[in-house]
Design an enzyme around this catalytic site. Structure first.
Site, PDB file in Angstrom:
ATOM      1  N   THR A  61       0.794  -1.225   0.000  1.00 45.00           N
ATOM      2  CA  THR A  61       0.000   0.000   0.000  1.00 45.00           C
ATOM      3  C   THR A  61       0.832   1.285   0.000  1.00 45.00           C
ATOM      4  O   THR A  61       0.270   2.376   0.082  1.00 45.00           O
ATOM      5  CB  THR A  61      -0.940   0.025   1.222  1.00 45.00           C
ATOM      6  OG1 THR A  61      -0.157  -0.102   2.417  1.00 45.00           O
ATOM      7  CG2 THR A  61      -1.956  -1.106   1.155  1.00 45.00           C
ATOM      8  N   TYR A 124       0.690   1.326  -8.097  1.00 49.95           N
ATOM      9  CA  TYR A 124      -0.172   0.753  -7.056  1.00 49.95           C
ATOM     10  C   TYR A 124      -1.539   0.371  -7.635  1.00 49.95           C
ATOM     11  O   TYR A 124      -1.996  -0.763  -7.495  1.00 49.95           O
ATOM     12  CB  TYR A 124      -0.341   1.744  -5.897  1.00 49.95           C
ATOM     13  CG  TYR A 124      -1.407   1.352  -4.910  1.00 49.95           C
ATOM     14  CD1 TYR A 124      -1.276   0.218  -4.103  1.00 49.95           C
ATOM     15  CD2 TYR A 124      -2.564   2.118  -4.775  1.00 49.95           C
ATOM     16  CE1 TYR A 124      -2.265  -0.143  -3.206  1.00 49.95           C
ATOM     17  CE2 TYR A 124      -3.554   1.768  -3.869  1.00 49.95           C
ATOM     18  CZ  TYR A 124      -3.400   0.639  -3.087  1.00 49.95           C
ATOM     19  OH  TYR A 124      -4.394   0.280  -2.201  1.00 49.95           O
TER      20      TYR A 124
END
Length: 292
Positions: A61, A124
């Site tokens: 993350t 991401y």
């Protein structure tokens, strides 16, 4: 019933662990407990616990770091997800996977529905999107993908706790006001994950708290609630700034509010709360922890 949570150190995994009961055990497994790059190892550990459901709460993350640490981002957000899906399919157990608003570009200007086209802005989001695709390819029959956003908890590192620390030590703050989304208390998300397993929800859905905010709105609310609860003893100036004034390695969606209608239809008993109400609950819990 035993539900296995992949992930141990993150804030969602921590909140899931708090929901464990004698009749519904929730077992969190970290990187030292299972090799996510080995399908056989995953199958064996799920068998060992006689798992009746799996929730993947693990993810890479670090949005900005992912731009340069590409291989590791894809290992955890894409390849590992495919391996978990294969293990769940092998054992025919329901699988819930947590994804993100970052799969969207952020230029729609309206809340994103689960079926809207994805168009990630960075590594991401792309790695999470490809993880979603692997689940759809491997095990759509008993899998649910839950996209969420702006997650925080009393546990771990998150925007709320960072803001509280800065507000206690800085004379003023500048916070981005042109990125719009919805904060999500991980405690509510954890309950939604468990309900998705027990009710065997499938498909792609969205879950956040209700309402809309900018990061600036979020920060102002954090300060106001903290002052009311006595978590802060002084008010500082919080100034709105633009994304252009605070450049980061990764681009972020400007508007990523998520439409939750399909999830509400799938789980009508699930009660959603406004993000400010949930923020008050979390910060009250944080105060109680600090005073204990």
């Amino acid at each position: 019933m035993t539900i296995i949570v992949i992930g141990k150190s993150g804030q969602l995994a921590w909140e899931l662990a708090q929901l464990s009961t004698p009749s519904q055990a929730i077992v969190c497994l970290g990187r030292d407990d299972v090799d996510l790059q080995n399908v056989s190892a995953l199958v064996n550990i799920l068998k060992q616990y006689d798992a009746e459901g799996v929730i993947n709460a693990s993810a890479y993350t670090a949005v900005d770091k992912a731009e340069s640490d590409i291989e590791n981002a894809y290992l955890l957000n894409t390849k590992a997800v495919g391996h978990i899906a294969q293990a769940c399919k092998h054992l025919d157990v329901p699988f819930v996977h947590i994804s993100t608003d970052f799969v969207f570009h952020g230029d729609k200007g309206l809340p994103y529905s689960p079926g809207d086209a994805i168009n990630p802005l960075g590594v991401y989001g792309m790695s999470k999107a490809q993880g979603e695709q692997l689940i759809a390819d491997i095990y759509p029959q008993r899998s649910a993908i839950i996209r969420t956003s702006w997650v925080y908890s009393t546990h771990g590192n998150n925007f709320v706790k960072t803001m509280l620390n800065l507000m206690a030590t800085k004379p003023e703050l500048g916070v981005i006001s042109d990125q719009i989304g919805t904060p999500t208390y991980a405690k509510g998300l954890a309950k939604a994950c468990i309900a998705s397993i027990t009710q065997q929800v499938i498909g792609v859905h969205h879950y956040t708290d209700t309402g809309v905010a900018s990061w600036f709105d979020f920060a102002v609310a954090i300060q106001n609630i903290a002052l009311e609860l006595g978590l802060l003893d002084k008010k500082i100036a919080i100034k709105p700034i633009t994304t252009a004034q605070y450049p980061t390695p990764a681009k972020r969606p400007h508007y990523s509010v998520l439409d939750k209608a399909s999830f509400i239809n799938a789980l009508p008993e699930l009660s959603l709360m406004h993000w400010q109400e949930q923020l008050t609950h979390m910060m009250t819990a944080l105060k109680n922890e600090r005073e204990a």
